[in-house]
Structure formats: C-alpha cells, structure tokens
Enzyme design. Structure first.
Site, mmCIF file in Angstrom:
data_model
loop_
_atom_site.group_PDB
_atom_site.id
_atom_site.type_symbol
_atom_site.label_atom_id
_atom_site.label_comp_id
_atom_site.label_asym_id
_atom_site.label_seq_id
_atom_site.Cartn_x
_atom_site.Cartn_y
_atom_site.Cartn_z
ATOM 1 N N GLU A 82 -3.118 40.571 3.198
ATOM 2 C CA GLU A 82 -4.322 40.325 4.001
ATOM 3 C C GLU A 82 -4.364 41.210 5.243
ATOM 4 O O GLU A 82 -5.385 41.823 5.542
ATOM 5 C CB GLU A 82 -4.395 38.853 4.433
ATOM 6 N N ASP A 102 -0.905 36.495 1.138
ATOM 7 C CA ASP A 102 -1.457 36.031 2.420
ATOM 8 C C ASP A 102 -0.272 35.511 3.232
ATOM 9 O O ASP A 102 0.315 34.474 2.898
ATOM 10 C CB ASP A 102 -2.493 34.919 2.198
ATOM 11 N N ILE A 104 -0.013 34.159 6.223
ATOM 12 C CA ILE A 104 -0.283 32.815 6.758
ATOM 13 C C ILE A 104 -1.670 32.422 6.267
ATOM 14 O O ILE A 104 -2.677 32.940 6.745
ATOM 15 C CB ILE A 104 -0.219 32.778 8.301
ATOM 16 N N ASP A 105 -1.717 31.531 5.282
ATOM 17 C CA ASP A 105 -3.012 31.030 4.843
ATOM 18 C C ASP A 105 -3.245 29.704 5.569
ATOM 19 O O ASP A 105 -2.404 28.790 5.504
ATOM 20 C CB ASP A 105 -3.057 30.825 3.326
ATOM 21 N N THR A 107 -4.734 30.153 8.925
ATOM 22 C CA THR A 107 -4.439 30.667 10.275
ATOM 23 C C THR A 107 -5.075 29.785 11.352
ATOM 24 O O THR A 107 -4.472 29.534 12.400
ATOM 25 C CB THR A 107 -4.932 32.126 10.417
ATOM 26 N N ASP A 250 -5.877 34.924 -0.900
ATOM 27 C CA ASP A 250 -5.959 33.482 -0.632
ATOM 28 C C ASP A 250 -5.727 32.679 -1.915
ATOM 29 O O ASP A 250 -5.300 31.529 -1.854
ATOM 30 C CB ASP A 250 -7.359 33.104 -0.103
#
Ligand code: IPD
Length: 329
Positions: A82, A102, A104-105, A107, A250
């Site tokens: 990402e 990703d 940190i999905d 955020t 994601d």
C-alpha cells in the site's frame, strides 16, 4: 523468464515464513500504537488523499520491514504494498509470485486506539490470490489460508482451528436475518456518500415503517478494516461484507481465507450479473482483484433443494438489488 512452479509444500513453507513475519510486524504495530497514543496527533499522523485517508510513520516502517524480509527470503518474488504504491511504485500484475501487502489495515483505528487493526499479507500467483495471512496483534488473532488447503484461526497462540468456526454453517433465508458489514471509506463527496448512505438506510430500514425497499437486516457493522471484515466473514461472525473503494492489498489475503472457509467472493454488480449463471461465478480474476468493488458471503448450510453456492448467489442478488453502484475514486 520462467515462472517458478509453487508446489503444495512450497506454499506451506511460504505460509510459515509469512506467519512469522506477520507476528514480527505485529510487534512493531503494537510499539507504534503506544508511540501514537502517547504523542501529539499532529506530529505522527499524515494525510494521503484527504483528511480521512490517514498514514502514519508506522505504516511506512512496517511496510519497509516486510519488504526487506520478503526481499531477502524470496528475492525473485514481486511486491505490491500500500505505501510503496502511494509513493508511486506501481508494478503491473504478472504471472509471477507477488506479495500483496497492507502493512497496517485499519489505519484510522490504529490512530484512534480502536483495536481492530491488522497486517494483511497476501500472495498472488498466476494472477490469482493463493495464500493469505491476517494478523491482529491487539487481539492476538491470526488467520491463515492457502488455496486448496483450508483456512484457519489461531487465538492467543492456540492450535489453529479450521474455518468456518461452525462445522455446520447455518442457512441464511434472506438479508432480513443477516449481520452485514459495510464501510464508509475515504471518498466523502456527495456522489459517493449519497448513494452509499441511501443503500445503508435501505439495508437497515423497516419497510413497514416507510423505508421503501427496506430489508431490516439484523444490523450493519463497520469494523474499519477490510481484511478483518473478510476474516470475520470466513469465521462466520458476519454474513456478508460489501465495499466499493478499497484496494487489492486490503482484500488479497482475506479472499483466500474467506474462500477456503466456503465463502464466495465476487466483484461489482456488473461482474455478478455477467458471471452468476456461469462456471466463472466466484472466480477472483485479475479484473475482480483490482476492480475495487468486492462482496463476500459466508458459507451457508445446504438446505433441501438449495446448496451453498445457490444460497450465496441468492443473497448477493438480493443485496445487489438493494444497494446502489457507485464509481470509486
Ligand atoms: C482501509 C480499511 C477500511 C476500508 C478502506 C481501506 P487502510 O485500509 O480497510 O476499512 O474502508 O477502504 O482503504 O487505509 O486502513 O489500510
């Protein structure tokens, strides 16, 4: 260049590596959460597209860690992340093994201290998602899946349990009995938020009390993480998740985990209409993976005269007849 053949056992080894990496990244996410919660928001949180599309120093640091470790272990594999994508690195999808990450999905949850945050590590091979790891370090929930080899959940380092959690998934007569997940996303202009909120009202509203087309679903949830929504559908805690606007990183890992739990994934209204009555229904092609419109439905128990796939198809049809299609931007 010839494409390496990934065998059953190659994928298992990649899963072991990816799981260890997710746990390592999870430590950095927890460290980041402590730093964010004890520092001034202005200092640590940046904006991408607009003021609700957030990025933190830790999104970038976690992606750097993951990219470096993958590059060392599997130098021949491609990488889509990402944050690298946002920074302008946009490699085209090829047949070669490609990690789709990703860091940190969730955020926004991460910034607010709402503990539904994960790292999502997917592997695409021959343009199809084939392996997924989703790890929420706050709850210590680890979801894993390999195409054709099942998906699993390990809570608090317990032995992995096969998904879905229920060995005999319940039937789903209609949306009226369903717990649905939707997301508000980061496109907040009228052209997007108007039809989205009309759709949400229709899904929740009571037709007997004036909501035209109301489905009066049990409720709507917005967990704030596409990957965790997919994982929760795989687990069976959500009946369906729909979103327009999220990205392959994601959903890539979640697609494998949900499919391996008996769920079905497809794309837009248009894709559904074109494939519902063909053998390609539920085939997550490159077009679906990159199409930024996703719907996933849990495994549904067979009933007399209707199998899992037909029931899922019926639910998606009911859903897509109720909600409005919009263009992501
Ligand atoms: C977002 C989350 C959110 C979804 C957005 C995603 P991020 O990812 O998954 O739930 O609604 O579409 O972009 O920005 O937290 O990695």
């Amino acid at each position: 260049m010839s494409i390496p053949e990934l065998t059953h056992s190659d994928l298992q080894q990649i899963l072991k590596f990816t799981t260890d990496l997710a746990r390592k990244a999870g430590e950095l996410i927890l460290e980041g959460s402590e730093a964010i919660q004890s520092a001034s928001a202005e200092k640590d949180v940046g904006e991408k597209k607009n003021s609700v599309d957030l990025v933190t120093e830790y999104d970038v640091r976690v992606e750097e860690l993951v990219k470096k470790e993958i590059g060392t272990k599997y130098p021949e594999f491609k990488f889509i992340g990402e944050e690298s994508y946002s920074a302008g690195s946009r490699p085209p999808l090829t047949d070669e093994p490609t990690f789709c990450v990703d860091p940190i999905d969730g955020t926004t949850n991460f910034v607010h201290g709402f503990p539904f945050v994960c790292i999502s590590l997917g592997l695409i091979y021959k343009r199809r998602p084939v392996l997924g790891v989703i790890y929420n370090p706050f709850l210590n929930h680890l979801y894993t899946g390999i195409k054709g080899q099942g998906s699993f959940l390990s809570r608090n380092n317990s032995q992995p349990v096969k998904l879905p959690l229920s060995s005999s998934p319940k039937p789903l007569p209609s949306l009226n009995q369903a717990l649905l997940a939707v997301e508000w996303g980061s496109d907040r202009g009228e052209a997007t938020i108007g039809p989205k909120s009309t759709s949400f009202a229709r899904l929740a509203g009571n037709p007997a009390q004036g909501v035209t087309g109301g489905k009066m679903a049990h409720s709507l949830r917005s967990m704030g993480s596409a990957a965790l929504n997919f994982a929760m559908v795989a687990q069976g805690g959500l009946d369906l998740y729909w979103e327009i606007g999220c990205w392959p990183w994601d959903v890539c890992a979640g697609i494998v985990i949900a499919e391996e739990a008996g769920g079905i994934v497809t794309g837009s209204h248009e894709t559904f209409a074109a494939t519902a009555n063909s053998a390609s229904f539920g085939d997550v092609t490159e077009q679906v993976l990159t199409g930024r419109k996703y719907i996933v439905v849990r495994a549904i128990g067979d009933t007399q005269g209707e199998n899992n796939r037909d029931a899922q198809k019926r639910i998606i049809k009911e859903f897509y007849d109720s909600v409005e299609d919009v263009a992501p931007n």
